[in-house]
Design a protein around this motif. Sequence first.
Motif, PDB file in Angstrom:
ATOM      1  N   THR A   1      13.341  -2.311  77.448  1.00  0.00           N
ATOM      2  CA  THR A   1      14.228  -2.110  76.310  1.00  0.00           C
ATOM      3  C   THR A   1      13.525  -2.665  75.075  1.00  0.00           C
ATOM      4  O   THR A   1      12.456  -3.272  75.180  1.00  0.00           O
TER       5      THR A   1
ATOM      6  N   PHE B   1      17.473  -0.757  71.420  1.00  0.00           N
ATOM      7  CA  PHE B   1      17.308   0.543  72.059  1.00  0.00           C
ATOM      8  C   PHE B   1      17.291   0.328  73.565  1.00  0.00           C
ATOM      9  O   PHE B   1      16.471  -0.438  74.081  1.00  0.00           O
ATOM     10  N   GLY B   2      18.198   1.014  74.268  1.00  0.00           N
ATOM     11  CA  GLY B   2      18.288   0.898  75.722  1.00  0.00           C
ATOM     12  C   GLY B   2      17.212   1.709  76.421  1.00  0.00           C
ATOM     13  O   GLY B   2      16.461   2.465  75.809  1.00  0.00           O
TER      14      GLY B   2
ATOM     15  N   GLY C   1      15.683   4.615  78.250  1.00  0.00           N
ATOM     16  CA  GLY C   1      15.874   6.053  78.383  1.00  0.00           C
ATOM     17  C   GLY C   1      14.974   6.600  79.478  1.00  0.00           C
ATOM     18  O   GLY C   1      14.625   5.887  80.430  1.00  0.00           O
ATOM     19  N   GLU C   2      14.559   7.845  79.323  1.00  0.00           N
ATOM     20  CA  GLU C   2      13.753   8.531  80.331  1.00  0.00           C
ATOM     21  C   GLU C   2      12.488   7.743  80.688  1.00  0.00           C
ATOM     22  O   GLU C   2      11.690   7.394  79.829  1.00  0.00           O
TER      23      GLU C   2
ATOM     24  N   VAL D   1       9.594   3.738  71.479  1.00  0.00           N
ATOM     25  CA  VAL D   1      10.970   4.014  71.055  1.00  0.00           C
ATOM     26  C   VAL D   1      11.048   5.411  70.448  1.00  0.00           C
ATOM     27  O   VAL D   1      10.255   5.753  69.575  1.00  0.00           O
TER      28      VAL D   1
ATOM     29  N   LYS E   1      16.647   9.469  69.362  1.00  0.00           N
ATOM     30  CA  LYS E   1      17.495   9.369  70.559  1.00  0.00           C
ATOM     31  C   LYS E   1      17.988   7.946  70.781  1.00  0.00           C
ATOM     32  O   LYS E   1      18.783   7.702  71.683  1.00  0.00           O
ATOM     33  N   GLU E   2      17.471   7.005  69.988  1.00  0.00           N
ATOM     34  CA  GLU E   2      17.829   5.596  70.107  1.00  0.00           C
ATOM     35  C   GLU E   2      17.610   5.076  71.516  1.00  0.00           C
ATOM     36  O   GLU E   2      18.468   4.418  72.104  1.00  0.00           O
ATOM     37  N   GLN E   3      16.410   5.370  72.078  1.00  0.00           N
ATOM     38  CA  GLN E   3      16.074   4.960  73.436  1.00  0.00           C
ATOM     39  C   GLN E   3      14.606   4.574  73.517  1.00  0.00           C
ATOM     40  O   GLN E   3      13.778   5.059  72.763  1.00  0.00           O
TER      41      GLN E   3
ATOM     42  N   VAL F   1      11.495   5.144  75.878  1.00  0.00           N
ATOM     43  CA  VAL F   1      11.049   6.076  76.917  1.00  0.00           C
ATOM     44  C   VAL F   1       9.657   5.661  77.385  1.00  0.00           C
ATOM     45  O   VAL F   1       8.907   5.041  76.636  1.00  0.00           O
TER      46      VAL F   1
END
Length: 149
Positions: free
Chosen positions: A48, A67-68, A70-71, A109, A113-115, A117
């Motif tokens: 993260t 940001f959490g 993601g993919e 980041v 998408k705020e993620q 990856v």
Amino acid sequence: MRPILPTLLVCATLSAPPALASSYEFVPAPQNDLNRMYRIDKVTGEVTSCQYGLQESGGGIGQTVCFGAGEGAGAQPPSEYGLVASRHAREAGVFRVNYRTGEMSICFVLVKKEQVVCTQQSRPGAEATEGVQTGRTGPSATPPQGGRP
């Protein structure tokens, strides 16, 4: 009269912190004009990120924007993971490394998408599989490093 030693052992056991608590590693993005910090769960490999953000209204001190995962950035098979930042001053991502297998992936980041990856885990010399490229696919945008001019 009851024995005191067993009672003390029970109390000590109940107050002890969990032995298997997750531990994290934190690494700043190498980009020298970006205030982003990455976090990895050293057991699961989940990545993260957080950074400072200006508050659009209110004139406050700003806010922490996180940001959490993601993919590809979510939990991986349990192992011993870490983060390594390159020395490239314009690079916003970091390498997720598996110290037990030698596998690596790049994490960054996606702001839209705020993620966070990450690319698929791979290791040099591993057989190429679908979606994993080994070696260069074209000329590098990065200038040669460390050699003679």
